[in-house]
Scaffold this motif. Structure first.
Motif, mmCIF file in Angstrom:
data_model
loop_
_atom_site.group_PDB
_atom_site.id
_atom_site.type_symbol
_atom_site.label_atom_id
_atom_site.label_comp_id
_atom_site.label_asym_id
_atom_site.label_seq_id
_atom_site.Cartn_x
_atom_site.Cartn_y
_atom_site.Cartn_z
ATOM 1 N N LEU A 146 0.847 -1.184 0.000
ATOM 2 C CA LEU A 146 0.000 0.000 0.000
ATOM 3 C C LEU A 146 0.887 1.240 0.000
ATOM 4 N N PHE A 147 0.559 2.204 -0.867
ATOM 5 C CA PHE A 147 1.328 3.431 -0.981
ATOM 6 C C PHE A 147 0.493 4.610 -0.487
ATOM 7 N N ASP A 148 1.021 5.323 0.507
ATOM 8 C CA ASP A 148 0.419 6.558 0.982
ATOM 9 C C ASP A 148 0.992 7.694 0.136
ATOM 10 N N THR A 149 0.183 8.263 -0.724
ATOM 11 C CA THR A 149 0.527 9.266 -1.729
ATOM 12 C C THR A 149 1.046 8.567 -2.971
ATOM 13 N N ALA A 150 0.178 8.479 -3.949
ATOM 14 C CA ALA A 150 0.517 7.812 -5.208
ATOM 15 C C ALA A 150 1.415 8.698 -6.043
ATOM 16 N N PRO A 151 2.114 8.119 -7.017
ATOM 17 C CA PRO A 151 2.905 8.950 -7.934
ATOM 18 C C PRO A 151 1.971 9.850 -8.729
ATOM 19 N N THR A 152 2.417 11.063 -8.988
ATOM 20 C CA THR A 152 1.575 11.995 -9.726
ATOM 21 C C THR A 152 1.651 11.724 -11.225
ATOM 22 N N GLY A 153 0.665 12.230 -11.933
ATOM 23 C CA GLY A 153 0.713 12.156 -13.383
ATOM 24 C C GLY A 153 1.944 12.855 -13.923
ATOM 25 N N HIS A 154 2.393 13.921 -13.216
ATOM 26 C CA HIS A 154 3.609 14.651 -13.588
ATOM 27 C C HIS A 154 4.797 13.697 -13.680
ATOM 28 N N THR A 155 5.009 12.900 -12.630
ATOM 29 C CA THR A 155 6.158 11.987 -12.605
ATOM 30 C C THR A 155 6.038 10.916 -13.673
ATOM 31 N N ILE A 156 4.856 10.332 -13.809
ATOM 32 C CA ILE A 156 4.702 9.231 -14.763
ATOM 33 C C ILE A 156 4.889 9.730 -16.191
ATOM 34 N N ARG A 157 4.422 10.949 -16.486
ATOM 35 C CA ARG A 157 4.648 11.495 -17.827
ATOM 36 C C ARG A 157 6.141 11.660 -18.085
ATOM 37 N N LEU A 158 6.887 12.086 -17.070
ATOM 38 C CA LEU A 158 8.333 12.200 -17.233
ATOM 39 C C LEU A 158 8.945 10.863 -17.632
ATOM 40 N N LEU A 159 8.496 9.814 -16.951
ATOM 41 C CA LEU A 159 9.107 8.504 -17.176
ATOM 42 C C LEU A 159 8.684 7.893 -18.511
ATOM 43 N N LEU A 218 -13.607 18.031 -4.108
ATOM 44 C CA LEU A 218 -14.138 17.125 -5.136
ATOM 45 C C LEU A 218 -13.696 17.559 -6.535
ATOM 46 N N ARG A 219 -13.637 18.869 -6.783
ATOM 47 C CA ARG A 219 -13.125 19.333 -8.075
ATOM 48 C C ARG A 219 -11.673 18.925 -8.258
ATOM 49 N N GLU A 220 -10.892 19.046 -7.197
ATOM 50 C CA GLU A 220 -9.471 18.700 -7.276
ATOM 51 C C GLU A 220 -9.281 17.212 -7.555
ATOM 52 N N VAL A 221 -10.030 16.374 -6.865
ATOM 53 C CA VAL A 221 -9.867 14.937 -7.057
ATOM 54 C C VAL A 221 -10.393 14.523 -8.436
ATOM 55 N N ALA A 222 -11.358 15.261 -8.964
ATOM 56 C CA ALA A 222 -11.819 14.997 -10.328
ATOM 57 C C ALA A 222 -10.708 15.311 -11.331
ATOM 58 N N ARG A 223 -9.956 16.369 -11.060
ATOM 59 C CA ARG A 223 -8.827 16.718 -11.926
ATOM 60 C C ARG A 223 -7.753 15.629 -11.873
ATOM 61 N N THR A 224 -7.493 15.104 -10.673
ATOM 62 C CA THR A 224 -6.535 14.009 -10.531
ATOM 63 C C THR A 224 -7.026 12.774 -11.284
ATOM 64 N N HIS A 225 -8.315 12.478 -11.167
ATOM 65 C CA HIS A 225 -8.911 11.351 -11.891
ATOM 66 C C HIS A 225 -8.656 11.485 -13.387
ATOM 67 N N ASP A 226 -8.909 12.658 -13.937
ATOM 68 C CA ASP A 226 -8.741 12.861 -15.378
ATOM 69 C C ASP A 226 -7.278 12.725 -15.787
ATOM 70 N N ALA A 229 -6.285 9.000 -15.537
ATOM 71 C CA ALA A 229 -6.977 8.218 -16.562
ATOM 72 C C ALA A 229 -6.376 8.472 -17.938
ATOM 73 N N ALA A 230 -5.917 9.709 -18.182
ATOM 74 C CA ALA A 230 -5.356 10.062 -19.486
ATOM 75 C C ALA A 230 -4.067 9.314 -19.780
ATOM 76 N N ILE A 231 -3.381 8.841 -18.751
ATOM 77 C CA ILE A 231 -2.147 8.080 -18.975
ATOM 78 C C ILE A 231 -2.355 6.598 -18.663
ATOM 79 N N GLY A 232 -3.618 6.171 -18.691
ATOM 80 C CA GLY A 232 -3.907 4.742 -18.627
ATOM 81 C C GLY A 232 -4.183 4.178 -17.251
ATOM 82 N N LEU A 233 -4.219 5.020 -16.217
ATOM 83 C CA LEU A 233 -4.463 4.517 -14.854
ATOM 84 C C LEU A 233 -5.956 4.687 -14.545
ATOM 85 N N THR A 234 -6.738 3.693 -14.931
ATOM 86 C CA THR A 234 -8.197 3.821 -14.930
ATOM 87 C C THR A 234 -8.895 3.082 -13.792
#
Length: 589
Positions: A146-159, A218-226, A229-234
């Motif tokens: 279990l990971f407390d604080t997942a990797p951000t889309g920022h990091t995964i896009r870099l990789l 809720l708006r913020e978490v919706a932004r994280t969801h999008d 999801a855009a990089i395949g984490l659905t």
């Protein structure tokens, strides 16, 4: 929805669970409680924190640190706190060590400078836990990680970006923004690919998005969801944490108003979140520290009334008193910093509206990607200029500038590589820094009130500011010329006042204290702390809120006696402070 002791997100749990969301929504508590639940069900569990301000050790009452540590009181449970700064030091040394003494000292210093930013720290932390996402000697004994604080889309896009920059830059063909952080990726690219594949595999990974029943959260978490999801984490699951039970609203006007506000926020939930499987967790009267508290997180409980929690005052001032002191200077930069979810946007707007109402020229701006200033102000205010540092617009402006200058003499291949680099998230950080520098220069003739992004993004800005200052100092120092950099302006207490915003809760106070330490190392002394949305200052009569008010008192005392030179306490309000009238009431009286 019925509160349950067995959250849906733990049913048929995959091997990897990631918990992500705004600061202050309860990610760490939910991750710890989930780890205990799985371990008590007979599974072997490793709980990993990637949060720079991790308090997992404090939650369990033991020291953990950057090593796998058994939790003595919970069979089959171990924990690990990845230290991003230590990871960054090791990452830098892995890259710089082999060329030290081989390349000229000036070149080595340049490499070290390119590796000094927060992008390096973020990638280095990812480098540390990618091994935990692959089958290895470290992980084979655990059924769940279990990971407390997942990797951000920022990091995964870099990789996910190609690793072709090194040769391109060695040939002197470009100036890629991510060269330093990404320079060492090629050697471990296969491991990173395996990690990203694991994150995208729904059979192996579940992302748990944690939010509060608040529109902004809720708006913020919706932004994280999008973004994910855009990089395949659905494979995502929503947890709405800390909902005030309806029973508490029966005889307390404050509790009734809060309950209605939460129900309205849930009813207006962003569409992308409505289709996700969802759990709702009740607000607890106790601090979520210790095993007994964590075991009770997923269970609804009746709260006895223990009476008035006592006096909340600890030499606190009102926000209005702080604004009086700010106004006396006539102009200057005022920056509000802190965790996400503590109310920086509201307080920044309140300070700006009150200053403008006194006839002072004010520019209110935000560097927060979520940017809720417009909703908070709910209309225009005379004498108040409002702007947003739009990361997308600033990035496009920067891209076009670089292509027109650095890229104008490149061949087709070189220009293609430069364009690829400019699509990296590091480019956005540079562009935002340039916009930030332009705006704060206005503080010499007016008030500039800045609602900063959550702490991590703010530190990225400060890293960029510090790097720019060091570069200018090197260039100008030998010439004996006078110069002023943005960092020098931030360090000058006559020009800049930093207000650290927190809640009277353990995690926000700890993170604000850590941010204060970071600022002091950069030569920036916070001017004041603001404890926002204080339950104890609101004098509730609901049994649950009274218990929470009592739990706030040690945190308020810690701010007053250990952390802050001056501080203000802002009470939790029945009505959300939206619109100029309510904002003035918050800051002007």
């Amino acid at each position: 929805m019925q509160y349950t002791a067995t959250p849906r997100f733990l049913e048929q749990a995959p091997r990897y669970l990631f918990f992500t969301g705004k600061g202050g929504v309860g990610k760490t508590s939910i991750a710890c409680a989930s780890a205990i639940t799985l371990a008590q069900a007979g599974r072997t569990v490793l709980l990993v924190s990637t949060d720079p301000a991790s308090n997992v050790g404090q939650v369990f009452g033991i020291e953990i640190g950057n090593r796998i540590t058994t939790i003595p009181a919970v069979s089959r449970l171990a924990a690990l706190e990845i230290d991003p700064e230590a990871a960054a030091r090791e990452y830098r040394e892995r890259l710089v060590g082999p060329v030290r003494g081989v390349l000229p000292d000036e070149v080595v210093r340049g490499i070290e400078e390119s590796l000094s930013g927060a992008c390096t720290t973020e990638i280095a932390a990812f480098d540390e836990f990618t091994a935990l996402l692959t089958d290895s000697a470290i992980t084979r004994d655990y059924d769940h990680i279990l990971f407390d604080t997942a990797p951000t889309g920022h990091t995964i896009r870099l990789l996910q970006l190609p690793g072709a920059w090194s040769g391109f830059l060695e040939a002197g063909q470009g100036d890629a923004s991510c060269l330093g952080p990404l320079a060492g990726l090629d050697k471990q690219r296969s491991q990173y690919k395996a990690a990203v594949d694991a994150l995208a595999d729904a059979a192996r990974t579940r992302l748990v998005l944690v939010a509060r029943a608040q529109q902004a959260s809720l708006r913020e978490v919706a932004r994280t969801h999008d973004e994910l999801a855009a990089i395949g984490l659905t494979r995502q699951h929503l947890v709405v944490n800390g909902i005030l039970p309806a029973a508490e609203a029966a005889s307390d006007t404050l509790a009734a108003a809060l309950h209605q506000r939460e129900q309205d926020a849930l009813a207006a939930m962003p569409e992308p979140l409505r289709t996700l499987p969802r759990d709702e967790l009740a607000l607890k009267p106790f601090n979520l520290v210790g095993l007994d508290a964590l075991r009770g997180l997923f269970i609804d409980q009746t709260v006895p009334d223990e009476g008035d929690p006592g006096n909340h005052e600890a030499n606190a001032r009102s926000l209005a008193a702080l604004v009086d002191d700010i106004a006396a200077d006539g102009h200057g930069l005022v920056m509000l910093m802190g965790k996400g979810g503590v109310g920086k946007t509201t307080l920044a707007a309140a300070v700006a509206v009150e200053l403008a109402s006194r006839g002072l020229p004010v520019h209110l701006t935000t560097s927060d990607p979520a940017a809720h200033l417009t909703e908070t102000l709910a209309g225009s205010v005379s004498g108040l200029e409002v702007s947003r540092i739009d990361p997308h617009a600033e990035t496009e402006r920067y891209r076009q500038h670089v292509l027109a200058t650095k890229g104008k003499d490149l061949d087709q291949q070189g220009r293609a590589l430069l364009e690829e680099d400019l699509r990296s998230p590091c480019t956005e950080e540079i562009a935002v820094f340039q916009a930030f520098s332009r705006i704060i220069r206005e503080a010499g003739r007016k008030f500039v009130i800045m609602d900063t992004a959550p702490t991590g993004h703010t530190l990225l800005l400060l890293d960029a500011t510090g790097a720019y200052h060091r570069e200018i100092a090197r260039q100008m120092g030998d010439k004996g010329m006078h110069f002023t950099t943005p960092m020098m302006q931030l360090q000058d207490p006559k020009q800049t006042k930093v207000l650290l915003v927190t809640l009277a809760e353990t995690t926000p106070v700890l993170e604000a204290a850590a941010l204060q330490s970071d600022l002091r190392r950069a030569g920036i002394e916070p001017w004041a702390w603001v404890i926002n949305n204080s339950v104890s200052a609101a004098r509730p009569s609901s049994p649950l809120l009274r218990r929470r008010a009592a739990n706030e008192l040690p945190e308020i005392e810690a701010v007053a006696t250990e952390h802050a030179r001056r501080h203000a306490v802002v009470p939790l309000l029945q009505e959300e402070p939206i619109g100029a009238g309510r904002l003035r009431a918050l800051a002007g009286a």
